[in-house]
Motif scaffolding. Structure first.
Motif, mmCIF file in Angstrom:
data_model
loop_
_atom_site.group_PDB
_atom_site.id
_atom_site.type_symbol
_atom_site.label_atom_id
_atom_site.label_comp_id
_atom_site.label_asym_id
_atom_site.label_seq_id
_atom_site.Cartn_x
_atom_site.Cartn_y
_atom_site.Cartn_z
ATOM 1 N N CYS A 87 0.834 -1.195 0.000
ATOM 2 C CA CYS A 87 0.000 0.000 0.000
ATOM 3 C C CYS A 87 0.872 1.249 0.000
ATOM 4 O O CYS A 87 2.053 1.200 0.347
ATOM 5 N N LYS A 88 0.263 2.369 -0.376
ATOM 6 C CA LYS A 88 0.974 3.650 -0.399
ATOM 7 C C LYS A 88 1.549 3.985 0.976
ATOM 8 O O LYS A 88 2.613 4.592 1.076
ATOM 9 N N HIS A 147 -8.977 -3.148 -6.197
ATOM 10 C CA HIS A 147 -8.368 -2.525 -5.018
ATOM 11 C C HIS A 147 -8.041 -1.051 -5.291
ATOM 12 O O HIS A 147 -8.341 -0.180 -4.480
ATOM 13 N N ASN A 148 -7.435 -0.770 -6.424
ATOM 14 C CA ASN A 148 -7.040 0.602 -6.742
ATOM 15 C C ASN A 148 -8.228 1.513 -7.031
ATOM 16 O O ASN A 148 -8.128 2.730 -6.891
ATOM 17 N N THR A 180 -8.205 -1.862 1.913
ATOM 18 C CA THR A 180 -7.601 -1.091 0.823
ATOM 19 C C THR A 180 -8.511 0.013 0.289
ATOM 20 O O THR A 180 -8.119 0.756 -0.608
ATOM 21 N N ARG A 186 -4.007 3.920 -1.130
ATOM 22 C CA ARG A 186 -3.935 3.803 -2.588
ATOM 23 C C ARG A 186 -3.058 4.890 -3.179
ATOM 24 O O ARG A 186 -3.023 5.991 -2.657
ATOM 25 N N PRO A 187 -2.338 4.620 -4.266
ATOM 26 C CA PRO A 187 -2.421 3.410 -5.084
ATOM 27 C C PRO A 187 -1.675 2.240 -4.441
ATOM 28 O O PRO A 187 -0.768 2.425 -3.635
ATOM 29 N N LYS A 230 0.345 -1.536 -5.106
ATOM 30 C CA LYS A 230 1.199 -2.214 -6.078
ATOM 31 C C LYS A 230 1.250 -3.696 -5.717
ATOM 32 O O LYS A 230 1.481 -4.032 -4.546
ATOM 33 N N HIS A 254 -3.552 0.982 -12.075
ATOM 34 C CA HIS A 254 -3.714 1.858 -10.897
ATOM 35 C C HIS A 254 -5.111 2.348 -10.878
ATOM 36 O O HIS A 254 -5.650 3.221 -11.037
#
Length: 100
Positions: free
Chosen positions: A12-13, A32-33, A41, A47-48, A50, A100
Motif C-alpha cells: 500500500c501507499k 483494489h485501486n 484497501t 492507494r495506489p 502495487k 492503478h
C-alpha cells in the motif's frame, strides 16, 4: 480452462502489506485501486497499491490457507517471507504492475 487460484500481496501507499486471494490478478488489483476491493484497501491513504507478490495454487483451499498464514505473520516475518519466496513472473507484466 482450468481455474488458477492465487495468493497475492499488495504494498500500500502507506507501506503496509495486504494479502488476499483471487482467480484474476489483474482484475483484483484494479478493484483494489478503484476503492472497490477489500475494506482495508478502500481507504484513500492506502492507494495506489502495487502488487508485489503472487503465488499460484491448484485449489482455492491451498491459496486461502497461504493467505491466512501470511496474515498471521509479524511485519518483520512478512518481509522475510517475501524476500525468501519466489513470486510469479506475471508481476513483471505491464497488465498487472501498471494497473492503478
Amino acid at each position: 480452462m482450468e481455474t488458477k487460484h492465487y495468493f497475492y500481496v499488495l504494498e500500500c501507499k502507506d507501506q503496509t502489506f495486504y494479502g488476499g486471494y483471487t482467480t484474476d490478478l489483474t482484475r483484483r488489483l484494479a478493484e483494489h485501486n478503484a476503492g472497490t476491493g477489500a475494506k482495508y484497501t478502500r481507504l484513500a491513504r492506502r492507494r495506489p497499491l502495487k502488487m508485489i507478490h503472487a503465488e499460484v495454487f491448484e485449489t482455492r483451499s491451498e491459496a486461502t490457507k497461504a493467505e491466512a498464514a501470511f496474515k498471521k505473520l509479524s511485519r518483520k516475518q512478512k518481509e522475510i517471507y517475501l524476500k525468501n519466496n519466489p513470486s510469479l513472473s506475471v508481476l513483471d507484466e505491464k497488465s498487472v504492475s501498471s494497473v492503478h
